[in-house]
Write an enzyme that holds these catalytic residues in place. Structure first.
Site, mmCIF file in Angstrom:
data_model
loop_
_atom_site.group_PDB
_atom_site.id
_atom_site.type_symbol
_atom_site.label_atom_id
_atom_site.label_comp_id
_atom_site.label_asym_id
_atom_site.label_seq_id
_atom_site.Cartn_x
_atom_site.Cartn_y
_atom_site.Cartn_z
ATOM 1 N N ARG A 112 0.718 -1.275 -0.058
ATOM 2 C CA ARG A 112 0.324 0.348 -0.153
ATOM 3 C C ARG A 112 1.122 1.481 -0.184
ATOM 4 O O ARG A 112 1.959 1.600 0.802
ATOM 5 C CB ARG A 112 -1.113 -0.267 1.513
ATOM 6 N N SER A 182 7.474 -4.832 7.188
ATOM 7 C CA SER A 182 7.446 -6.031 8.042
ATOM 8 C C SER A 182 8.173 -7.052 7.927
ATOM 9 O O SER A 182 7.518 -8.255 7.953
ATOM 10 C CB SER A 182 6.023 -6.341 7.964
ATOM 11 N N ASP A 236 4.592 -3.552 11.032
ATOM 12 C CA ASP A 236 3.834 -2.896 11.023
ATOM 13 C C ASP A 236 3.603 -2.809 12.574
ATOM 14 O O ASP A 236 2.405 -2.254 12.943
ATOM 15 C CB ASP A 236 3.093 -4.192 10.181
HETATM 16 C C1 BGC Z 1 7.540 -10.985 10.682
HETATM 17 C C2 BGC Z 1 7.063 -9.968 11.129
HETATM 18 C C3 BGC Z 1 5.772 -9.205 11.229
HETATM 19 C C4 BGC Z 1 4.658 -10.035 11.002
HETATM 20 C C5 BGC Z 1 3.182 -9.644 10.607
HETATM 21 C C6 BGC Z 1 6.095 -11.277 10.123
HETATM 22 O O1 BGC Z 1 6.938 -12.629 9.525
HETATM 23 O O2 BGC Z 1 9.086 -10.969 10.512
HETATM 24 O O3 BGC Z 1 7.927 -8.820 10.677
HETATM 25 O O4 BGC Z 1 5.338 -7.810 12.414
HETATM 26 O O5 BGC Z 1 5.090 -10.880 9.614
HETATM 27 O O6 BGC Z 1 3.266 -9.227 9.260
#
Ligand code: BGC
Length: 499
Positions: A112, A182, A236
């Site tokens: 996004r 994320s 995130d």
């Molecule tokens: C990532 C995290 C992320 C989570 C949710 C995981 O696979 O390692 O950094 O916050 O997914 O998106």
């Protein structure tokens, strides 16, 4: 016949009828079992259920292990299954933020871009616009230049379409941006950090070890578009927590239960003893820690052969084991693998082993959620959903077995997540065990929590079991849909060069 006799006769009659009914049901079942391997189906499902079970005493142990692993991860660099990453976010939005800010949100399956116009305490988010696209699969497993060029192109196009409603409020100079990325990142500052590894089906070898902000900045330079500066690089969970805090001052924890799963929270600096890049972290105040709880592990977590297979065949074997039992990316595939086992070993689908079930990820968690929610007598949603993936003409027993498997997998996922949440609450002294009850809000985002009603019910039931009826009243889970994007713009505002 005296009155007593007639009463006892009545009882006998009722008891006989009940017996007949039970025998009739049993013979129907036995008929099915004999003819169709139903006994074997049942036996395998019971075994699976037994192996996945998380009674309260086990949940408690897992929750305690979460607290211990948090402390261990704050003490040494590699002393815990979780990295417990400092985020350099030491302040949260206050509501006074003003101006035009952008965010790029790269998380699971979607990407996004958004812009917001922040109007300060009274006017808050005055206007927002966003665009969302699915990430084409080849980009998830290609090269880092391809991925960052894709992001930079979308972002540059989006920024160039900024209308005067925004631009009249923007500060002179470069537009500022929050980058929600994320994946686990080792940050050096609020706007720099090296990618530790990919998760959730991404695998771009040359991206690991790269500074993600630099990589994006270079890709933006290649676009020759409007000037942009990344003011904040955030996970995130951190974005969601910041977005939540903007609306509710009691937000203490950010959690994502979506494609992947993770949590973050505010930790007091004096509880952190490890070095960061060889240097001690500041010893005053507090900072948000990105736990990367997807990597959590405890020997008390119940695993099955299906989990071992899923992990071994994944693109990151041995990693993110807690996430692989909880995250929306995986639940559907755990169910698929169990159904395949039932088809092979107990003739679940009339002796045939449906070819479709051999395709990894053919069954998504949204389908599991739909089948699980089916309360019709003939389980017609289960039938329809199976038909959609090419498994036609299922009988009621088969559908019921499928329904049971969905239930077992989701129940385990939700209970594991609840144990994790309780572990964090214990760590920050908000589990009510010291006799003090303080309203604690968890800012939550992610499709698994948002769209899967039974998952939500199970998670809250497990929280009640773990915390108790009284303490659980003070733990509030608030969904901040797409909160990580807005949160990233707010953190960009908090760390703006425009002051
Ligand atoms: C990532 C995290 C992320 C989570 C949710 C995981 O696979 O390692 O950094 O916050 O997914 O998106």
């Amino acid at each position: 016949m005296g009155r007593e006799d007639s009463v006892s006769n009545g009882l006998i009659t009722t008891a006989t009828l009940a017996c007949v009914a039970v025998l009739a049901m049993a013979s129907v079942l036995l008929g099915w079992q004999k003819g169709r391997g139903g006994g074997r189906v049942q036996a395998l499902i019971y075994e699976f259920q037994h192996r996945c079970a998380l009674p309260l005493h086990l949940l408690r142990k897992i929750s305690e292990a979460m607290t211990l692993e948090m402390t261990a991860g704050l003490t040494t660099e590699s002393g815990s299954s979780m990295p417990m990453l400092p985020t350099f976010v030491e302040k949260m939005p206050t509501g006074n933020e003003k101006g035009v800010y952008y965010a790029v949100d790269l998380g699971g399956t979607n990407f996004r871009v958004l812009r917001v116009l922040l109007g300060g305490r009274e006017k808050r988010v005055m206007k927002q616009e966003f665009e969302e696209v699915a990430i084409p699969h080849p980009l998830m497993v290609g090269t880092s230049v391809e991925l960052y060029d894709f992001i930079a192109k979308k972002l540059t196009d989006f920024v160039s379409r900024e209308s005067s409603e925004f631009s009249t409020h923007a500060a002179a100079g470069a537009r500022e941006l929050g980058l929600t990325f994320s994946f686990p990142i080792s940050q050096h500052s609020i706007n720099s950090g090296l990618l530790i590894m990919w998760t959730k089906g991404f695998k771009i070898a040359d991206g690991v070890g790269q500074d993600v902000v630099q990589a994006l900045q270079q890709a933006m330079n290649r676009q020759h578009g409007p000037k942009l500066r990344v003011a904040a690089l955030v996970n995130d969970t951190v974005g969601t927590m910041a977005g939540g805090r903007y609306f509710d001052p009691d937000v203490m924890i950010g959690i994502i239960l979506g494609t992947g799963t993770n949590a973050c929270y505010f930790e007091r600096a004096d509880n952190v003893h490890k070095l960061q890049n060889g240097k001690p972290l500041p010893k005053t105040g507090s900072m948000v820690y990105n736990m990367e709880w997807g990597a959590f592990w405890s020997s008390h977590i119940p695993t099955t052969h299906v989990d071992e297979q899923l992990d071994a065949e994944s693109i990151n074997p041995g990693q993110q084991l807690y996430e692989k039992m909880i995250g929306g990316m995986y639940l559907g595939d755990i169910v698929r693998r169990m159904l395949l086992k039932l088809a092979r070993e107990a003739s679940l689908f009339s002796g045939e082993v449906p070819q479709q079930l051999m395709t990894p990820f053919v069954l998504g968690t949204p389908e599991v959620s739909k089948m699980h929610a089916d309360e019709s007598i003939d389980l017609r949603v289960v039938a329809k959903t199976l038909a959609k993936i090419g498994i036609h003409r299922t009988d009621l027993h088969t559908r019921r077995a499928v329904h049971d498997v969905c239930d077992i997998v989701t129940l385990r996922s939700a209970r594991l997540a609840a144990a994790g949440i309780t572990g964090i609450l214990r760590k920050i002294g908000r589990d009510g065990k010291n006799g003090e009850y303080t309203r604690t809000v968890i800012a939550m985002d992610g499709g698994l929590y948002e769209h899967y009603a039974k998952f939500r019910i199970y998670i809250h039931a497990a929280l009640t079991e773990l915390l108790g009826e009284e303490a659980v009243k003070y733990v509030v889970v608030e969904i901040f849909k797409d909160g990580s994007g807005i949160g990233a713009t707010l953190l960009a505002a908090c760390h703006s060069q425009h002051g």
